[in-house]
Design a protein around this motif. Structure first.
Motif, PDB file in Angstrom:
ATOM      1  N   THR A 104      26.812  49.627  52.413  1.00  0.00           N
ATOM      2  CA  THR A 104      28.055  50.387  52.458  1.00  0.00           C
ATOM      3  C   THR A 104      29.038  49.893  51.394  1.00  0.00           C
ATOM      4  O   THR A 104      29.696  50.675  50.722  1.00  0.00           O
ATOM      5  CB  THR A 104      28.703  50.261  53.861  1.00  0.00           C
ATOM      6  OG1 THR A 104      27.687  50.335  54.846  1.00  0.00           O
ATOM      7  CG2 THR A 104      29.700  51.361  54.105  1.00  0.00           C
ATOM      8  N   VAL A 105      29.097  48.580  51.243  1.00  0.00           N
ATOM      9  CA  VAL A 105      29.972  47.988  50.239  1.00  0.00           C
ATOM     10  C   VAL A 105      29.527  48.415  48.830  1.00  0.00           C
ATOM     11  O   VAL A 105      30.345  48.778  47.985  1.00  0.00           O
ATOM     12  CB  VAL A 105      29.979  46.446  50.393  1.00  0.00           C
ATOM     13  CG1 VAL A 105      30.463  45.759  49.136  1.00  0.00           C
ATOM     14  CG2 VAL A 105      30.831  46.043  51.591  1.00  0.00           C
ATOM     15  N   ALA A 106      28.213  48.403  48.596  1.00  0.00           N
ATOM     16  CA  ALA A 106      27.688  48.788  47.282  1.00  0.00           C
ATOM     17  C   ALA A 106      27.986  50.257  46.993  1.00  0.00           C
ATOM     18  O   ALA A 106      28.390  50.621  45.888  1.00  0.00           O
ATOM     19  CB  ALA A 106      26.182  48.526  47.218  1.00  0.00           C
ATOM     20  N   MET A 107      27.805  51.089  48.016  1.00  0.00           N
ATOM     21  CA  MET A 107      28.053  52.520  47.862  1.00  0.00           C
ATOM     22  C   MET A 107      29.513  52.774  47.513  1.00  0.00           C
ATOM     23  O   MET A 107      29.840  53.661  46.738  1.00  0.00           O
ATOM     24  CB  MET A 107      27.707  53.216  49.180  1.00  0.00           C
ATOM     25  CG  MET A 107      27.075  54.551  49.023  1.00  0.00           C
ATOM     26  SD  MET A 107      26.368  55.156  50.576  1.00  0.00           S
ATOM     27  CE  MET A 107      27.414  54.482  51.840  1.00  0.00           C
ATOM     28  N   ALA A 108      30.400  51.969  48.107  1.00  0.00           N
ATOM     29  CA  ALA A 108      31.830  52.125  47.875  1.00  0.00           C
ATOM     30  C   ALA A 108      32.271  51.475  46.558  1.00  0.00           C
ATOM     31  O   ALA A 108      33.415  51.622  46.141  1.00  0.00           O
ATOM     32  CB  ALA A 108      32.605  51.512  49.049  1.00  0.00           C
ATOM     33  N   GLY A 109      31.362  50.726  45.916  1.00  0.00           N
ATOM     34  CA  GLY A 109      31.713  50.031  44.676  1.00  0.00           C
ATOM     35  C   GLY A 109      32.659  48.863  44.913  1.00  0.00           C
ATOM     36  O   GLY A 109      33.324  48.396  43.996  1.00  0.00           O
ATOM     37  N   ALA A 110      32.739  48.417  46.166  1.00  0.00           N
ATOM     38  CA  ALA A 110      33.653  47.325  46.510  1.00  0.00           C
ATOM     39  C   ALA A 110      32.983  45.970  46.270  1.00  0.00           C
ATOM     40  O   ALA A 110      31.769  45.885  46.135  1.00  0.00           O
ATOM     41  CB  ALA A 110      34.082  47.442  47.975  1.00  0.00           C
ATOM     42  N   SER A 111      33.813  44.932  46.227  1.00  0.00           N
ATOM     43  CA  SER A 111      33.297  43.561  46.206  1.00  0.00           C
ATOM     44  C   SER A 111      33.209  43.083  47.648  1.00  0.00           C
ATOM     45  O   SER A 111      33.908  43.591  48.519  1.00  0.00           O
ATOM     46  CB  SER A 111      34.241  42.641  45.428  1.00  0.00           C
ATOM     47  OG  SER A 111      34.487  43.155  44.138  1.00  0.00           O
ATOM     48  N   LEU A 112      32.351  42.103  47.872  1.00  0.00           N
ATOM     49  CA  LEU A 112      32.212  41.528  49.210  1.00  0.00           C
ATOM     50  C   LEU A 112      32.381  40.014  49.115  1.00  0.00           C
ATOM     51  O   LEU A 112      31.762  39.379  48.262  1.00  0.00           O
ATOM     52  CB  LEU A 112      30.830  41.862  49.787  1.00  0.00           C
ATOM     53  CG  LEU A 112      30.459  41.244  51.133  1.00  0.00           C
ATOM     54  CD1 LEU A 112      31.332  41.789  52.260  1.00  0.00           C
ATOM     55  CD2 LEU A 112      28.982  41.485  51.460  1.00  0.00           C
ATOM     56  N   VAL A 113      33.232  39.460  49.951  1.00  0.00           N
ATOM     57  CA  VAL A 113      33.366  38.007  50.053  1.00  0.00           C
ATOM     58  C   VAL A 113      33.088  37.639  51.494  1.00  0.00           C
ATOM     59  O   VAL A 113      33.799  38.083  52.405  1.00  0.00           O
ATOM     60  CB  VAL A 113      34.774  37.526  49.642  1.00  0.00           C
ATOM     61  CG1 VAL A 113      34.843  36.004  49.688  1.00  0.00           C
ATOM     62  CG2 VAL A 113      35.146  38.037  48.258  1.00  0.00           C
ATOM     63  N   LEU A 114      32.032  36.870  51.706  1.00  0.00           N
ATOM     64  CA  LEU A 114      31.505  36.666  53.044  1.00  0.00           C
ATOM     65  C   LEU A 114      31.315  35.184  53.340  1.00  0.00           C
ATOM     66  O   LEU A 114      30.732  34.468  52.534  1.00  0.00           O
ATOM     67  CB  LEU A 114      30.159  37.405  53.096  1.00  0.00           C
ATOM     68  CG  LEU A 114      29.236  37.216  54.259  1.00  0.00           C
ATOM     69  CD1 LEU A 114      28.717  38.584  54.645  1.00  0.00           C
ATOM     70  CD2 LEU A 114      28.067  36.341  53.890  1.00  0.00           C
ATOM     71  N   VAL A 115      31.854  34.723  54.437  1.00  0.00           N
ATOM     72  CA  VAL A 115      31.637  33.341  54.874  1.00  0.00           C
ATOM     73  C   VAL A 115      30.499  33.318  55.879  1.00  0.00           C
ATOM     74  O   VAL A 115      30.477  34.129  56.812  1.00  0.00           O
ATOM     75  CB  VAL A 115      32.910  32.758  55.531  1.00  0.00           C
ATOM     76  CG1 VAL A 115      32.601  31.457  56.268  1.00  0.00           C
ATOM     77  CG2 VAL A 115      33.997  32.522  54.494  1.00  0.00           C
ATOM     78  N   THR A 116      29.559  32.429  55.679  1.00  0.00           N
ATOM     79  CA  THR A 116      28.459  32.311  56.643  1.00  0.00           C
ATOM     80  C   THR A 116      27.902  30.899  56.635  1.00  0.00           C
ATOM     81  O   THR A 116      28.042  30.166  55.651  1.00  0.00           O
ATOM     82  CB  THR A 116      27.326  33.314  56.331  1.00  0.00           C
ATOM     83  OG1 THR A 116      26.307  33.179  57.313  1.00  0.00           O
ATOM     84  CG2 THR A 116      26.721  33.073  54.946  1.00  0.00           C
TER      85      THR A 116
END
Ligand code: ADP
Ligand code: MG
Length: 245
Positions: free
Chosen positions: A196-208
């Protein structure tokens, strides 16, 4: 050993920290962090408990202000903004997914998803339509009128993803988004989130804390004692095209 991640000079960073520090009393949570995140880049932040991961995420997303240094988003010094414009920036340009979804229990799925739009002034009817559309795209159309208490953990997290994406954010922030899910559901959630993030062209910052979750991202930042310990590229395990096929 410090590995250095080099962004191509041709792509100006969308989001950047410049030497940020943050202390809570005697505890130095961030000790001088400079990172640059490009448009569309997906970044996993890992590191031991208490190393500063969540503090970094909160500073990047304008939730917390650093003591020193700057946070720059799209050419704007976020850390210099007053509360109201900073909060408007968060609502309009950023999306958030948390461990336990943090959906509002009294609201239906569509009301939860419509909320960030209504908070930035979109009329209710229009916001509801956009929410229905986003829920439909995530395969949740039939859950529109359901409340979080009547959803499975996976359905609640998908609803949270819909809420994070409904404003067409430039950056989605996620703190242990699959932390409360079993492995299979967490896998499915990461697949949906990254697609979904890729489709929206957004960046993702994820803590795991889970390398199998981090592997969905194209870059891994390892934080230790409030500093970037390593910064390297990952080969993401699936591309959006594969997932959305
Ligand atoms: P992580 O997410 O890597 O587990 P955090 O960023 O939450 O680490 O915390 C880093 C350090 O700062 C820890 O020692 C933590 O106890 C402390 N800390 C974080 N937030 C607060 C707060 N609001 N008040 C006091 N101490 C805090
Ligand atoms: Mg944390």
């Amino acid at each position: 050993m410090i590995e250095q991640h080099l962004s191509p000079a041709s792509t100006p960073p969308l989001l950047q920290t410049r030497g940020i520090t943050k202390s809570f009393g005697q505890v130095k949570a961030l000790a001088g962090v400079s990172v640059s995140i490009a448009r569309g880049e997906t970044v996993a932040i890992m590191g031991p408990s208490g190393s500063g991961k969540s503090t970094l995420l909160h500073c990047l997303s304008g939730v917390l202000l650093p003591d020193q240094g700057e946070v720059v988003f799209d050419g704007q010094i976020v850390s210099a903004l007053k509360d109201r414009p900073r909060s408007h920036l968060r609502l309009s340009r950023f999306g958030f997914v948390f461990q336990d979804g943090q959906l509002i229990p009294e609201l239906t799925a569509r009301e939860n998803v419509a909320l960030p739009l209504m908070l930035t002034g979109t009329p209710r009817g229009k916001a509801m339509n956009a929410a229905d559309d986003m829920l439909g795209r995530l395969g949740l159309a039939e859950l529109r009128t359901r409340r979080p208490g009547d959803m499975s953990g996976g359905q609640a997290q998908r609803t949270a993803i819909a809420r994070a994406l409904v404003t067409h954010p430039s950056v989605v922030f996620a703190d242990e988004p699959s932390g409360a899910l079993d492995q299979a559901t967490g896998h499915e959630m990461m697949q949906i989130l990254t697609a979904t993030v890729a489709m929206a062209g957004a960046s993702l910052v994820l803590v795991t804390h889970d390398i199998n979750v981090a592997r969905w991202c194209g870059r891994l930042l390892e934080i230790r004692d409030g500093l970037v310990h390593t910064d390297r590229r990952l080969e993401p395990i699936a591309t959006a095209a594969e997932v959305l096929r």
